[in-house]
Design an enzyme around this catalytic site. Structure first.
Site, PDB file in Angstrom:
ATOM      1  CE  LYS A  76      -3.973  -1.939   2.484  1.00 34.90           C
ATOM      2  NZ  LYS A  76      -4.956  -1.718   3.574  1.00 34.90           N
ATOM      3  CG  ASP A 112      -7.989   0.506   3.907  1.00 35.82           C
ATOM      4  OD1 ASP A 112      -8.766  -0.328   3.415  1.00 35.82           O
ATOM      5  OD2 ASP A 112      -6.749   0.448   3.766  1.00 35.82           O
TER       6      ASP A 112
END
Ligand code: ATR
Length: 293
Positions: A76, A112
């Site tokens: 990420k 997220d």
């Protein structure tokens, strides 16, 4: 259940998730079900992208004209080096989990944190403005959740972590957009007494270590919301004890997983995600796995 594969043809739009490991991922089940539910000719695969090959994999998105990709552990942060644009929130968080491909131009987003907030609010109705929050853990997941909580107008965020240094560092890096402080795990009882929301951002309690717990629940007030990013098991020991012993409202990590995928779906397709069928698909997959075990 319909058969997604039968619809694959030369018009199919491609999607996927890049990670290492990746075989445990529920994203393909959830997103293929979502595409099917809205009648889209699309397919979503799981790609095992090993360290050192991410740059080539991202170039592959352009070459093969994938419409979108999710990026998961451990890629990420590194992925940000290979994109054309990075959304401001993702840049502030320092991590990207969703890529949108517009004719070869790749934009990175982070769904997220916003996914976490959407599920938290829907499931618990909590009002975060002017409230204090205790986060346990200071890793990658905590960054996204902390950013999204701050955007909701929290009065203060306490970050407690096993390695106190990391809590202090994360707090410092968030100080431009939040009132936030770093603490050791020993401070938890005092901080929990002030918190409207306590979030477990660590992997403590995750399958197979289901008897582990990130804090002693005896300091949790009944009007507190206890929230766990772990979704396997669906109800962790932390949530079970907070609910059964303290009367707290609890929020499982499944919602965050569903909604990070829902936001990704919405960025890729421009239409609302079929959240109910996505949740059903993930739950059914858990049940199938439990029946096999
Ligand atoms: P993620 O990206 O999922 O957040 P991470 O960046 O590796 O993963 O962070 C894991 C977090 O869980 C960290 O806050 C870690 O604490 P340390 O910084 O002290 O390592 C925390 N964690 C993991 N196992 C733990 C345990 N057994 N007890 C307490 N904290 C733990």
């Amino acid at each position: 259940m319909g058969n997604t594969m039968s619809r694959l043809d030369s018009h199919t739009l491609f999607f996927g998730v890049f990670g290492d490991p990746i075989r445990q991922s529920k994203s393909p089940i959830m997103l293929n079900r979502a595409f099917e539910a809205v009648g889209m000719n699309a397919a979503y695969g799981a790609f095992h992208i090993k360290p050192g090959t991410l740059k080539d994999a991202i170039a592959g998105i352009r070459a093969l004209q994938f419409r979108g990709v999710n990026v998961t552990v451990p890629h990420k942060v590194e992925v940000m080096d290979y994109l054309d644009h990075i959304d401001e929130a993702a840049r502030t968080i320092g991590a990207v989990n969703t890529i949108v491909n517009d004719d070869g131009k790749l934009t990175g987003f982070n769904t997220d944190g916003i996914g976490y907030i959407r599920s938290l609010k829907e499931e618990t109705g909590i009002e975060l403005r002017g409230r204090k929050v205790l986060m346990i853990g200071a890793g990658g997941a905590a960054r996204g959740v902390g950013y999204a909580l701050a955007k909701e107008g929290t009065e203060h965020i306490y970050i407690a972590n096993r390695t106190t240094e990391k809590a202090v560092e994360l707090a410092a890096s968030m100080s431009s957009f939040a009132s936030v402080s770093g603490h050791s795990l020993d401070d938890i009882p005092a901080l929990a007494a002030e918190a409207a929301l306590i979030v477990n951002n660590t992997s403590v309690g995750m399958h197979p270590n289901v008897d582990d717990i990130p804090m002693d629940v005896s300091c949790i007030r009944p009007d507190t919301v206890a929230s766990d990013l772990v979704y396997n098991p669906l109800v962790t020991r932390f949530l079970r004890e907070a609910r059964d012993q303290r009367g707290a409202t609890v929020h499982s990590g499944l919602g965050m997983f569903i909604y990070q995928g829902a936001y990704a779906f919405e960025y890729w397709t421009g239409q609302p995600a079929p959240v109910t069928v996505m949740r059903e698909a993930v739950l059914a997959s858990f049940e199938a796995a439990a029946a096999k075990a």
